[in-house]
Design an enzyme around this catalytic site. Structure first.
Site, PDB file in Angstrom:
ATOM      1  N   TYR A   3      17.430  42.120 -27.358  1.00  0.00           N
ATOM      2  CA  TYR A   3      16.461  42.822 -28.214  1.00  0.00           C
ATOM      3  C   TYR A   3      16.717  42.451 -29.677  1.00  0.00           C
ATOM      4  O   TYR A   3      17.597  42.997 -30.343  1.00  0.00           O
ATOM      5  CB  TYR A   3      16.532  44.346 -28.022  1.00  0.00           C
ATOM      6  CG  TYR A   3      16.220  44.822 -26.608  1.00  0.00           C
ATOM      7  CD1 TYR A   3      15.516  44.017 -25.710  1.00  0.00           C
ATOM      8  CD2 TYR A   3      16.612  46.080 -26.166  1.00  0.00           C
ATOM      9  CE1 TYR A   3      15.238  44.443 -24.418  1.00  0.00           C
ATOM     10  CE2 TYR A   3      16.320  46.518 -24.877  1.00  0.00           C
ATOM     11  CZ  TYR A   3      15.641  45.691 -24.013  1.00  0.00           C
ATOM     12  OH  TYR A   3      15.362  46.116 -22.734  1.00  0.00           O
ATOM     13  N   TRP A  31       0.891  52.896 -22.080  1.00  0.00           N
ATOM     14  CA  TRP A  31      -0.441  53.029 -21.480  1.00  0.00           C
ATOM     15  C   TRP A  31      -0.782  54.476 -21.142  1.00  0.00           C
ATOM     16  O   TRP A  31      -1.910  54.922 -21.345  1.00  0.00           O
ATOM     17  CB  TRP A  31      -0.492  52.149 -20.219  1.00  0.00           C
ATOM     18  CG  TRP A  31      -1.880  51.799 -19.807  1.00  0.00           C
ATOM     19  CD1 TRP A  31      -2.514  52.195 -18.672  1.00  0.00           C
ATOM     20  CD2 TRP A  31      -2.812  50.992 -20.526  1.00  0.00           C
ATOM     21  NE1 TRP A  31      -3.784  51.678 -18.639  1.00  0.00           N
ATOM     22  CE2 TRP A  31      -3.993  50.923 -19.768  1.00  0.00           C
ATOM     23  CE3 TRP A  31      -2.772  50.310 -21.748  1.00  0.00           C
ATOM     24  CZ2 TRP A  31      -5.116  50.225 -20.163  1.00  0.00           C
ATOM     25  CZ3 TRP A  31      -3.885  49.604 -22.154  1.00  0.00           C
ATOM     26  CH2 TRP A  31      -5.042  49.562 -21.367  1.00  0.00           C
ATOM     27  N   ASP A  53      -2.860  59.508 -27.206  1.00  0.00           N
ATOM     28  CA  ASP A  53      -3.382  58.869 -28.416  1.00  0.00           C
ATOM     29  C   ASP A  53      -2.885  57.434 -28.457  1.00  0.00           C
ATOM     30  O   ASP A  53      -1.866  57.143 -29.084  1.00  0.00           O
ATOM     31  CB  ASP A  53      -2.892  59.620 -29.662  1.00  0.00           C
ATOM     32  CG  ASP A  53      -3.194  61.106 -29.528  1.00  0.00           C
ATOM     33  OD1 ASP A  53      -4.356  61.437 -29.233  1.00  0.00           O
ATOM     34  OD2 ASP A  53      -2.256  61.921 -29.682  1.00  0.00           O
ATOM     35  N   GLU A  55       7.690  70.802 -14.911  1.00  0.00           N
ATOM     36  CA  GLU A  55       7.880  70.616 -13.463  1.00  0.00           C
ATOM     37  C   GLU A  55       6.509  70.439 -12.846  1.00  0.00           C
ATOM     38  O   GLU A  55       5.605  71.245 -13.113  1.00  0.00           O
ATOM     39  CB  GLU A  55       8.527  71.860 -12.838  1.00  0.00           C
ATOM     40  CG  GLU A  55       9.982  72.084 -13.187  1.00  0.00           C
ATOM     41  CD  GLU A  55      10.928  71.021 -12.650  1.00  0.00           C
ATOM     42  OE1 GLU A  55      10.583  70.356 -11.638  1.00  0.00           O
ATOM     43  OE2 GLU A  55      12.001  70.844 -13.248  1.00  0.00           O
TER      44      GLU A  55
HETATM   45  N1  LIG Z   1      15.296  45.992 -18.258  1.00  0.00           N
HETATM   46  C1  LIG Z   1      14.208  45.428 -18.706  1.00  0.00           C
HETATM   47  O1  LIG Z   1      13.908  44.278 -18.412  1.00  0.00           O
HETATM   48  C2  LIG Z   1      13.300  46.214 -19.616  1.00  0.00           C
HETATM   49  C3  LIG Z   1      11.986  45.786 -19.853  1.00  0.00           C
HETATM   50  C4  LIG Z   1      11.183  46.556 -20.688  1.00  0.00           C
HETATM   51  C5  LIG Z   1      11.686  47.722 -21.270  1.00  0.00           C
HETATM   52  N2  LIG Z   1      12.961  48.097 -21.018  1.00  0.00           N
HETATM   53  C6  LIG Z   1      13.538  49.345 -21.608  1.00  0.00           C
HETATM   54  O2  LIG Z   1      12.621  50.424 -21.407  1.00  0.00           O
HETATM   55  C7  LIG Z   1      12.315  51.038 -22.660  1.00  0.00           C
HETATM   56  C8  LIG Z   1      10.883  51.548 -22.667  1.00  0.00           C
HETATM   57  O3  LIG Z   1       9.983  50.523 -22.312  1.00  0.00           O
HETATM   58  P1  LIG Z   1       8.695  50.106 -23.163  1.00  0.00           P
HETATM   59  O4  LIG Z   1       8.939  50.353 -24.613  1.00  0.00           O
HETATM   60  O5  LIG Z   1       8.309  48.763 -22.680  1.00  0.00           O
HETATM   61  O6  LIG Z   1       7.547  51.069 -22.588  1.00  0.00           O
HETATM   62  P2  LIG Z   1       7.194  52.616 -22.610  1.00  0.00           P
HETATM   63  O7  LIG Z   1       8.372  53.426 -22.934  1.00  0.00           O
HETATM   64  O8  LIG Z   1       6.469  52.840 -21.353  1.00  0.00           O
HETATM   65  O9  LIG Z   1       6.136  52.686 -23.804  1.00  0.00           O
HETATM   66  C9  LIG Z   1       6.485  52.459 -25.140  1.00  0.00           C
HETATM   67  C10 LIG Z   1       5.210  52.406 -25.957  1.00  0.00           C
HETATM   68  O10 LIG Z   1       4.562  53.669 -25.888  1.00  0.00           O
HETATM   69  C11 LIG Z   1       4.221  54.148 -27.159  1.00  0.00           C
HETATM   70  N3  LIG Z   1       4.411  55.604 -27.102  1.00  0.00           N
HETATM   71  C12 LIG Z   1       5.556  56.253 -26.774  1.00  0.00           C
HETATM   72  N4  LIG Z   1       5.373  57.584 -26.788  1.00  0.00           N
HETATM   73  C13 LIG Z   1       4.078  57.785 -27.116  1.00  0.00           C
HETATM   74  C14 LIG Z   1       3.282  58.952 -27.291  1.00  0.00           C
HETATM   75  N5  LIG Z   1       3.813  60.169 -27.120  1.00  0.00           N
HETATM   76  N6  LIG Z   1       1.971  58.799 -27.628  1.00  0.00           N
HETATM   77  C15 LIG Z   1       1.446  57.559 -27.803  1.00  0.00           C
HETATM   78  N7  LIG Z   1       2.158  56.414 -27.658  1.00  0.00           N
HETATM   79  C16 LIG Z   1       3.463  56.528 -27.317  1.00  0.00           C
HETATM   80  C17 LIG Z   1       5.170  53.436 -28.116  1.00  0.00           C
HETATM   81  O11 LIG Z   1       4.555  53.220 -29.374  1.00  0.00           O
HETATM   82  P3  LIG Z   1       5.152  53.856 -30.736  1.00  0.00           P
HETATM   83  O12 LIG Z   1       6.454  53.219 -31.010  1.00  0.00           O
HETATM   84  O13 LIG Z   1       4.083  53.500 -31.721  1.00  0.00           O
HETATM   85  O14 LIG Z   1       5.251  55.334 -30.476  1.00  0.00           O
HETATM   86  C18 LIG Z   1       5.391  52.085 -27.412  1.00  0.00           C
HETATM   87  O15 LIG Z   1       4.383  51.165 -27.767  1.00  0.00           O
HETATM   88  C19 LIG Z   1      12.592  49.947 -23.680  1.00  0.00           C
HETATM   89  O16 LIG Z   1      12.855  50.488 -24.957  1.00  0.00           O
HETATM   90  C20 LIG Z   1      13.797  49.248 -23.097  1.00  0.00           C
HETATM   91  O17 LIG Z   1      14.966  49.950 -23.450  1.00  0.00           O
HETATM   92  C21 LIG Z   1      13.766  47.369 -20.196  1.00  0.00           C
END
Ligand SMILES: NC(=O)c1ccc[n+]([C@@H]2O[C@H](COP(=O)([O-])OP(=O)(O)OC[C@H]3O[C@@H](n4cnc5c(N)ncnc54)[C@H](OP(=O)(O)O)[C@@H]3O)[C@@H](O)[C@H]2O)c1
Length: 330
Positions: free
Chosen positions: A56, A211, A215, A297
């Protein structure tokens, strides 16, 4: 009351926090000052199961967390997981995947240096099919025995790899995608195998990469920043972007009936599967909204309704482009 789930021999608070988006993948790279509000909010609320990785920002995300933790003296409050397995010295993700024992031993030391302490959990981020598990897993086990991490895990591995790895050394955690918007591991054996072997399942992208939210920042595929990886993901491109809105609309209705947020239903769903979710956000207010899912829940009736929604609205489009797809499933 904060909900907890079992992880190896301890309990951890859920949801956790994914730190990737602070520095990598989603079009943002925050300074320590910019990241402080969301990280301080997490500490304040007890959202303390945090996830980072070497890849990252090629060390930037680990360093950011290390600097924050040092500045606020909060090491003892946190469970920190990181990951090696990408050769960042040849170029962040493009350096490719490597699991050689030399890589694991070198990268854990560099992780410790950037964080300023030994992580609680260290994963192999992607499985390198060129390195036999008989070589990589003992190397991972060795860093655990040496006290350089308490627990070890695999990320984005197949069920077969998890089983074999666990027969070589006890694997504490598997990290893989899971959300109401991505249930692929319900059918490829990974979730069942983790359960059978007693390996904790850490669900990444539990909001379906932003997704399953009320908002959304994104009204069209053109709204993703040029360096946002979702620009490369078939699920979020072209007509799939619009087709895939159906699931959000249905979960929104369920959330409205329940009097909570779409994100909270999405995260409560993951917890109801016994999985530790690690949603990411760059914003303190959203972290508060997301972590409040700890109090939600789902009733048996609501779980049935969610299952119906999920089965009816399977995502159109793959979750990775071809280049990324080649790195997963090993
Ligand atoms: N092991 C792997 O290969 C792998 C791959 C992908 C991810 N990960 C881990 O999983 C974590 C989460 O994954 P991710 O960031 O891909 O997806 P996610 O947690 O499903 O979604 C994150 C996205 O959602 C938005 N968001 C979050 N809360 C929100 C809310 N309450 N309302 C509206 N938008 C919201 C964030 O934007 P804002 O920042 O603008 O709020 C960001 O764009 C990563 O940080 C990483 O640590 C691991």
């Amino acid at each position: 009351m904060v909900k907890t789930l079992p992880f190896a021999d301890i309990q951890v608070p859920v949801p956790g926090f994914g730190a990737m988006g602070l520095s990598h993948g989603l079009g943002t790279n925050l300074s320590l000052e910019e990241a402080e509000p969301v990280l301080l909010k997490a500490i304040e609320l007890g959202c303390t199961f945090w996830d980072t990785a070497v890849v990252y920002g090629a060390g930037v995300n680990e360093k950011l967390l290390g600097d924050f933790i040092r500045k606020h003296n909060v090491r003892d409050k946190l469970f920190i997981a990181s990951k090696c397995g990408f050769d960042i010295k040849k170029g962040s993700v493009t350096g490719g995947v490597t699991n050689s024992p030399a890589h694991i031993k070198e990268y854990i030391d560099e992780t410790i240096e950037r964080l300023g302490f030994t992580p609680d959990l260290y994963y192999i981020h992607r499985i390198d099919p060129k390195t036999p598990l008989e070589d990589s897993i003992p190397a991972l086990d060795e860093i655990r025995k040496a006290g350089k991490t308490k627990y070890i895990g695999l990320s984005e591995c197949s069920a077969k790899t998890l089983r074999k790895a666990n027969s070589i050394a006890k694997i504490d955690a598997v990290q893989a995608e899971y959300s109401a918007f991505e249930t692929i591991h319900e059918t490829d054996g990974l979730i069942d195998t983790a359960k059978e072997l007693g390996v904790a399942y850490v669900a990444f992208s539990p909001l379906g990469h932003g997704w399953l939210v009320d908002d959304s920042n994104f009204k069209s595929p053109d709204d993703f920043a040029p360096d946002d990886f979702r620009r490369t993901v078939p699920k979020f491109q072209g007509e799939n972007f619009y087709k895939n809105l159906a699931i959000v609309e249905e979960i929104k209705k369920l959330a409205a009936k329940k009097g909570c947020k779409t994100t909270q239903v999405a995260l409560a769903w993951v917890a109801a599967q016994g999985m530790i979710s690690i949603p990411g956000t760059t914003k303190a207010q959203r972290l508060e909204e997301n972590f409040a899912a700890t109090d939600i829940e789902l009733t048996e009736e609501e779980k049935k309704e969610m299952r119906k929604i999920i089965d009816a609205a399977k995502p159109a489009g793959n979750r990775y482009n071809e280049a990324y797809q080649a790195m997963v499933g090993h």
